[in-house]
Scaffold this motif. Structure first.
Motif, PDB file in Angstrom:
ATOM      1  N   VAL A 114     -45.274  -0.853 -28.798  1.00 26.22           N
ATOM      2  CA  VAL A 114     -44.606  -2.125 -29.077  1.00 26.22           C
ATOM      3  C   VAL A 114     -43.255  -1.878 -29.746  1.00 26.22           C
ATOM      4  N   SER A 115     -43.186  -0.918 -30.659  1.00 31.11           N
ATOM      5  CA  SER A 115     -41.908  -0.596 -31.309  1.00 31.11           C
ATOM      6  C   SER A 115     -40.885  -0.110 -30.285  1.00 31.11           C
ATOM      7  N   ASN A 116     -41.320   0.703 -29.334  1.00 30.74           N
ATOM      8  CA  ASN A 116     -40.402   1.175 -28.289  1.00 30.74           C
ATOM      9  C   ASN A 116     -39.857   0.015 -27.467  1.00 30.74           C
ATOM     10  N   LEU A 117     -40.719  -0.948 -27.137  1.00 31.23           N
ATOM     11  CA  LEU A 117     -40.260  -2.102 -26.366  1.00 31.23           C
ATOM     12  C   LEU A 117     -39.185  -2.876 -27.116  1.00 31.23           C
ATOM     13  N   LEU A 118     -39.429  -3.123 -28.390  1.00 29.91           N
ATOM     14  CA  LEU A 118     -38.469  -3.916 -29.164  1.00 29.91           C
ATOM     15  C   LEU A 118     -37.184  -3.136 -29.437  1.00 29.91           C
ATOM     16  N   GLU A 119     -37.312  -1.846 -29.704  1.00 30.73           N
ATOM     17  CA  GLU A 119     -36.095  -1.045 -29.927  1.00 30.73           C
ATOM     18  C   GLU A 119     -35.240  -0.988 -28.666  1.00 30.73           C
ATOM     19  N   ASN A 120     -35.881  -0.838 -27.494  1.00 37.64           N
ATOM     20  CA  ASN A 120     -35.118  -0.865 -26.245  1.00 37.64           C
ATOM     21  C   ASN A 120     -34.465  -2.221 -26.029  1.00 37.64           C
ATOM     22  N   ALA A 121     -35.190  -3.290 -26.366  1.00 40.63           N
ATOM     23  CA  ALA A 121     -34.634  -4.639 -26.186  1.00 40.63           C
ATOM     24  C   ALA A 121     -33.420  -4.863 -27.074  1.00 40.63           C
ATOM     25  N   VAL A 122     -33.381  -4.239 -28.247  1.00 45.14           N
ATOM     26  CA  VAL A 122     -32.216  -4.358 -29.138  1.00 45.14           C
ATOM     27  C   VAL A 122     -31.106  -3.429 -28.686  1.00 45.14           C
ATOM     28  N   ARG A 123     -31.452  -2.187 -28.339  1.00 47.26           N
ATOM     29  CA  ARG A 123     -30.445  -1.186 -27.994  1.00 47.26           C
ATOM     30  C   ARG A 123     -29.679  -1.574 -26.742  1.00 47.26           C
ATOM     31  N   TYR A 124     -30.380  -2.070 -25.730  1.00 50.73           N
ATOM     32  CA  TYR A 124     -29.737  -2.365 -24.452  1.00 50.73           C
ATOM     33  C   TYR A 124     -29.447  -3.850 -24.277  1.00 50.73           C
ATOM     34  N   ASN A 125     -29.310  -4.549 -25.389  1.00 52.36           N
ATOM     35  CA  ASN A 125     -28.943  -5.958 -25.368  1.00 52.36           C
ATOM     36  C   ASN A 125     -27.429  -6.073 -25.527  1.00 52.36           C
ATOM     37  N   ARG A 126     -26.905  -7.254 -25.318  1.00 53.55           N
ATOM     38  CA  ARG A 126     -25.480  -7.491 -25.581  1.00 53.55           C
ATOM     39  C   ARG A 126     -25.342  -8.183 -26.922  1.00 53.55           C
ATOM     40  N   ASP A 127     -24.210  -8.024 -27.575  1.00 51.14           N
ATOM     41  CA  ASP A 127     -23.989  -8.665 -28.867  1.00 51.14           C
ATOM     42  C   ASP A 127     -24.144 -10.182 -28.729  1.00 51.14           C
ATOM     43  N   GLY A 128     -24.952 -10.754 -29.631  1.00 49.09           N
ATOM     44  CA  GLY A 128     -25.202 -12.196 -29.570  1.00 49.09           C
ATOM     45  C   GLY A 128     -26.183 -12.600 -28.499  1.00 49.09           C
ATOM     46  N   GLY A 129     -26.849 -11.641 -27.869  1.00 49.25           N
ATOM     47  CA  GLY A 129     -27.780 -11.936 -26.780  1.00 49.25           C
ATOM     48  C   GLY A 129     -29.125 -12.426 -27.281  1.00 49.25           C
ATOM     49  N   LEU A 130     -30.033 -12.628 -26.340  1.00 48.77           N
ATOM     50  CA  LEU A 130     -31.351 -13.182 -26.624  1.00 48.77           C
ATOM     51  C   LEU A 130     -32.388 -12.066 -26.754  1.00 48.77           C
ATOM     52  N   LEU A 131     -33.273 -12.239 -27.727  1.00 50.86           N
ATOM     53  CA  LEU A 131     -34.448 -11.388 -27.875  1.00 50.86           C
ATOM     54  C   LEU A 131     -35.654 -12.309 -28.033  1.00 50.86           C
ATOM     55  N   HIS A 132     -36.452 -12.394 -26.988  1.00 49.32           N
ATOM     56  CA  HIS A 132     -37.578 -13.324 -26.952  1.00 49.32           C
ATOM     57  C   HIS A 132     -38.876 -12.524 -26.848  1.00 49.32           C
ATOM     58  N   VAL A 133     -39.769 -12.721 -27.829  1.00 51.31           N
ATOM     59  CA  VAL A 133     -41.031 -11.982 -27.902  1.00 51.31           C
ATOM     60  C   VAL A 133     -42.177 -12.980 -27.906  1.00 51.31           C
ATOM     61  N   THR A 134     -43.129 -12.806 -26.995  1.00 50.94           N
ATOM     62  CA  THR A 134     -44.295 -13.678 -26.918  1.00 50.94           C
ATOM     63  C   THR A 134     -45.566 -12.843 -26.797  1.00 50.94           C
ATOM     64  N   THR A 135     -46.649 -13.370 -27.369  1.00 47.14           N
ATOM     65  CA  THR A 135     -47.974 -12.764 -27.227  1.00 47.14           C
ATOM     66  C   THR A 135     -48.981 -13.879 -26.972  1.00 47.14           C
ATOM     67  N   GLY A 136     -50.114 -13.510 -26.389  1.00 46.46           N
ATOM     68  CA  GLY A 136     -51.163 -14.486 -26.150  1.00 46.46           C
ATOM     69  C   GLY A 136     -52.092 -14.042 -25.048  1.00 46.46           C
TER      70      GLY A 136
END
Length: 394
Positions: A280-302
């Protein structure tokens, strides 16, 4: 000593092949059945021949030669019965011999697929794993064995191919930090007079290259560990794991001005907490690293249905080719981006193993990890794992 006993056991139980054992079994069964048939036939014949005449058929008076006739008839019956027994035994011997030959031939026909499987197993090397048996015939146990052997060869072929690619990629990736270290040292030593500042610069370059190599080796070891079946499973909640991982990347997300959206519904599951937390940490770190400045980070579980739970991580970024998204799960594959051009200055260099580790952890938990390119840019990655079954206790 046990040696005489073992030798005696070998003498009592000769080493027969499966074909020989089947043939011997056929012959013994036929011999027992044929002997029982001959015995029953002979007994019935004797009973019928020597059965006393009914009283109504016994003559009231006997002629003078009656006793001679009775003795002669007894001799004829005894000779006929003995002759019948000898002929029956001879026929039984012939039938047993023929049954053994037919049994040997039938056993060979039945066991031919096993011989093919044995020959294929002896030929199997890393260069011949692409060969398949493809047995034909009815879908019996031997056909299932052949199909299972083909599936095993296919899995081994994929594993060897992945191992070759992995070793080649790892060698290439490890060569980079080692080359940087050697270059920094040689450039500094080549100078006639080295200042303290230059020594410090060289030390910093060597430390950076060593850190990159260390992170790469740690990731390789983690990937090898996560490719094994997960053990030490305890009941946890995917929402709690995602919340802890979000706390770890919250500072970097704020520094880049990312718009964070969360929808963390309870998602209980049995898991190896350490491996799941890393994935899970790898997923979120990749989502931050390869995002654009001011971009969206959306995380859902269920819950995801069918007794599974799902974690979905969505981020903004450059548009990706949907046909090449699956390649991102390959070790050291970073798509069209290089490590130097993709990561911001305030983030550590990636190893190219993040998503590979995520998929390996998912498979270790008998789950899946999939990715989808977004039309507006960026990536949506879903981690789906078996949830807690009703009445399950870990």
């Amino acid at each position: 000593m046990n040696l005489p006993r073992r030798a005696a056991a070998r003498l009592r139980r000769p080493n027969l092949t499966l074909r020989g054992r089947l043939t011997l079994t056929y012959a013994v069964l036929f011999t027992v059945g044929g002997s029982a048939l001959v015995l029953a036939m002979t007994t019935a014949l004797y009973e019928e021949i020597f059965r006393p005449l009914p009283a109504s058929e016994v003559p009231g008076s006997l002629d003078p030669d009656h006793d001679n006739y009775i003795g002669l008839s007894d001799q004829i019956r005894d000779a006929a019965a003995s002759r019948l027994l000898v002929i029956a035994l001879l026929l039984l011997s012939v039938v047993v011999a023929l049954s053994a030959l037919v049994g040997w031939w039938v056993a060979g026909r039945l066991l031919r697929p096993i011989a093919d499987i044995t020959a294929a197993a002896r030929r199997a090397t890393d260069a011949t794993l692409h060969e398949r048996l493809r047995l034909t015939g009815p879908p019996d146990e031997l056909r299932q064995l052949g199909d299972t052997f083909d599936e095993m060869l296919e899995r081994l072929d994929r594993a060897f191919d992945a191992q070759r690619r992995f070793v080649a990629n790892a060698s290439h990736e490890l060569r980079t930090p080692l080359a940087l270290t050697r270059a920094a040292v040689e450039v500094t030593l080549a100078k006639p007079a080295v200042t303290e500042e230059q020594w410090r610069t060289m030390a910093a370059d060597v430390a950076d290259a060593t850190g990159s190599a260390q992170r790469l080796i740690s990731a390789l070891l983690l990937l090898a560990r996560s490719e094994q079946a997960a053990a030490d499973l305890v009941e946890d909640d995917l929402a709690d794991v995602a919340a802890e991982a979000l706390d770890q990347v919250a500072g970097r997300a704020r520094a880049r001005g990312l718009r964070l959206r969360t929808d963390l519904e309870p998602a209980p599951l049995p898991a190896n907490v350490a491996l799941l937390g890393i994935a899970v940490s790898n997923l979120l770190e990749n989502a931050v690293r390869y995002n654009r400045d001011g971009g969206l980070l959306h995380v859902t579980t269920g819950p995801a249905g069918d007794g599974t739970v799902r974690l979905t991580v969505v981020n903004d970024g450059p548009a990706l080719d949907p046909e090449r998204v699956e390649n991102l799960f390959e070790p050291f594959n970073r798509g069209d981006r290089t490590r130097r051009r993709s990561a911001p200055d305030d983030l550590p260099d990636g190893t190219g193993l993040g998503l590979s580790i995520v998929r390996a952890v998912a498979r270790a938990h008998t789950g899946t990890a999939t990715a989808r390119a977004r039309a507006e840019g960026g990536l949506s990655v879903a981690l789906e794992l078996p949830g807690v079954r009703p009445g399950h206790r870990t």
